[in-house]
Design a protein around this motif. Structure first.
Motif, PDB file in Angstrom:
ATOM      1  N   ALA A 258      -5.762  14.231  -2.044  1.00  0.00           N
ATOM      2  CA  ALA A 258      -4.504  13.231  -1.491  1.00  0.00           C
ATOM      3  C   ALA A 258      -4.894  12.025  -1.427  1.00  0.00           C
ATOM      4  O   ALA A 258      -3.871  10.947  -1.727  1.00  0.00           O
ATOM      5  N   ARG A 259      -5.827  11.497  -0.916  1.00  0.00           N
ATOM      6  CA  ARG A 259      -6.307  10.227  -0.525  1.00  0.00           C
ATOM      7  C   ARG A 259      -6.656   9.376  -1.889  1.00  0.00           C
ATOM      8  O   ARG A 259      -5.936   8.335  -2.058  1.00  0.00           O
ATOM      9  N   ARG A 260      -7.230  10.168  -2.795  1.00  0.00           N
ATOM     10  CA  ARG A 260      -7.354   9.765  -4.097  1.00  0.00           C
ATOM     11  C   ARG A 260      -6.141   9.250  -5.034  1.00  0.00           C
ATOM     12  O   ARG A 260      -5.933   8.016  -5.408  1.00  0.00           O
ATOM     13  N   LEU A 261      -5.199  10.250  -4.866  1.00  0.00           N
ATOM     14  CA  LEU A 261      -4.029  10.150  -5.512  1.00  0.00           C
ATOM     15  C   LEU A 261      -3.172   9.016  -5.105  1.00  0.00           C
ATOM     16  O   LEU A 261      -2.543   8.001  -5.903  1.00  0.00           O
ATOM     17  N   ARG A 262      -3.039   8.788  -3.764  1.00  0.00           N
ATOM     18  CA  ARG A 262      -2.322   7.831  -3.164  1.00  0.00           C
ATOM     19  C   ARG A 262      -2.951   6.117  -3.317  1.00  0.00           C
ATOM     20  O   ARG A 262      -2.208   5.309  -3.489  1.00  0.00           O
ATOM     21  N   ASP A 263      -4.439   6.297  -3.183  1.00  0.00           N
ATOM     22  CA  ASP A 263      -5.105   5.326  -3.606  1.00  0.00           C
ATOM     23  C   ASP A 263      -4.701   4.863  -5.091  1.00  0.00           C
ATOM     24  O   ASP A 263      -4.422   3.400  -5.202  1.00  0.00           O
ATOM     25  N   ALA A 265      -2.159   5.133  -6.743  1.00  0.00           N
ATOM     26  CA  ALA A 265      -0.736   4.990  -6.981  1.00  0.00           C
ATOM     27  C   ALA A 265      -0.234   3.594  -6.180  1.00  0.00           C
ATOM     28  O   ALA A 265       0.720   3.253  -6.107  1.00  0.00           O
ATOM     29  N   ILE A 267      -0.396   3.743  -2.797  1.00  0.00           N
ATOM     30  CA  ILE A 267       0.671   4.066  -1.572  1.00  0.00           C
ATOM     31  C   ILE A 267      -0.247   4.078  -0.317  1.00  0.00           C
ATOM     32  O   ILE A 267      -1.520   4.795  -0.660  1.00  0.00           O
ATOM     33  N   GLY A 268      -0.236   3.240   0.468  1.00  0.00           N
ATOM     34  CA  GLY A 268      -0.908   3.362   1.725  1.00  0.00           C
ATOM     35  C   GLY A 268      -0.744   4.327   2.561  1.00  0.00           C
ATOM     36  O   GLY A 268      -0.029   5.216   2.575  1.00  0.00           O
ATOM     37  N   ASP A 269      -1.606   4.539   3.418  1.00  0.00           N
ATOM     38  CA  ASP A 269      -1.364   5.579   4.775  1.00  0.00           C
ATOM     39  C   ASP A 269      -0.286   5.472   5.471  1.00  0.00           C
ATOM     40  O   ASP A 269       0.267   4.481   5.685  1.00  0.00           O
TER      41      ASP A 269
END
Length: 269
Positions: A258-263, A265, A267-269
């Motif tokens: 999830a962290r990798r996908l958001r990074d 994309a 998208i921040g925390d």
């Protein structure tokens, strides 16, 4: 306890105690450079290695540990056992006579040279030729990966000297080869050759000695090619796998992904 020798703070003083650091962009090369003494280790060398770990530039992603000469490291300088000891250092007799607190602190300081190699932001590789005895074996074990020459010989000699391996090498050894084989290797102090090292999982590769440095460098290239954040997340997953249940590991994988996908994309925390 006597005052410790000052920690080397430059590459010149590190070389005086048998260690050299060269930084090549995202790669740091740490070289044991006292081949005349078969890269025997001393507390001063350990302080230098610990200082290198603290002072590595934040841009470094991979550390290659290598050694000059015919031996990776013959282990602890035997002068530590003698009544004369090593100038400016506490010998074993003086260490043994110190308080429990001081003795524990001294050993903890020695261990600092061996612990930073498993940092989550680094991948570390040991290139081992010839003898890796005692502290030399434990220094190779400190790294994430090991490439060895066909003449490599690993041995844990501490028990035969009435001691125990205390430089953070016992856990990685058990993790790599299992309890039974680790006990046999440590209790007998026998030599483990390159072929057995690869077969048992102790080493990743064994190559002719003249190919050792090039093979280690070839391993560096793909490690640097992968995105750093993905390598860090993967290393953390694998390091923690032994302490997690299957379901806990699956949950850790989900969280990391999830962290990798958001990074990726943006998208921040």
């Amino acid at each position: 306890m006597t005052a410790p020798v000052s920690t080397p703070s430059s590459s010149t003083s590190w070389e005086e105690v048998g260690v050299r650091l060269e930084v090549e962009g995202e790669l740091a090369v740490v070289t044991l450079c006292d081949p005349k003494r078969r890269n025997a280790q001393t507390p001063a060398m350990w302080r230098a290695l610990a200082a290198i770990g603290r002072e590595l530039p934040g841009t470094v992603r991979v550390v290659l540990l290598r050694a000059e000469g015919l031996a990776f490291s013959a282990g602890l300088d035997r002068a530590m056992f003698s009544p004369e000891g090593i100038a400016g250092e506490q010998g074993f007799a003086e260490l043994a006579a110190s308080s429990d607190q001081d003795l524990d602190a001294a050993i903890a300081e020695f261990q600092q040279a061996f612990t930073w190699w498993r940092r989550p932001d680094l991948i570390t590789i040991a290139a081992v030729q010839g003898y890796a005895i005692g502290a030399g074996f434990q220094l190779a074990l400190a790294c994430d990966l090991r490439v060895c020459a066909l003449d490599a010989q690993f041995s844990m000699r501490e028990t035969s000297l009435g001691l125990v391996p205390d430089l953070a090498g016992t856990k990685p050894l058990v993790d790599l080869v299992g309890y039974g084989r680790a006990l046999e290797i440590c209790a007998t102090g026998r030599l483990v050759g390159a072929e057995e090292a690869v077969a048992s999982g102790l080493a990743n590769l064994a190559v002719p000695g003249e190919e050792l440095d090039a093979t280690a460098r070839d391993l560096v290239a793909p490690l640097l090619a992968a995105p750093r954040s993905a390598v860090i997340e993967t290393k953390a997953l694998l390091l923690g796998a032994g302490q997690r249940s299957y379901d806990e590991q699956r949950a850790a994988e989900r969280a990391a992904q999830a962290r990798r996908l958001r990074d990726l994309a943006g998208i921040g925390d």
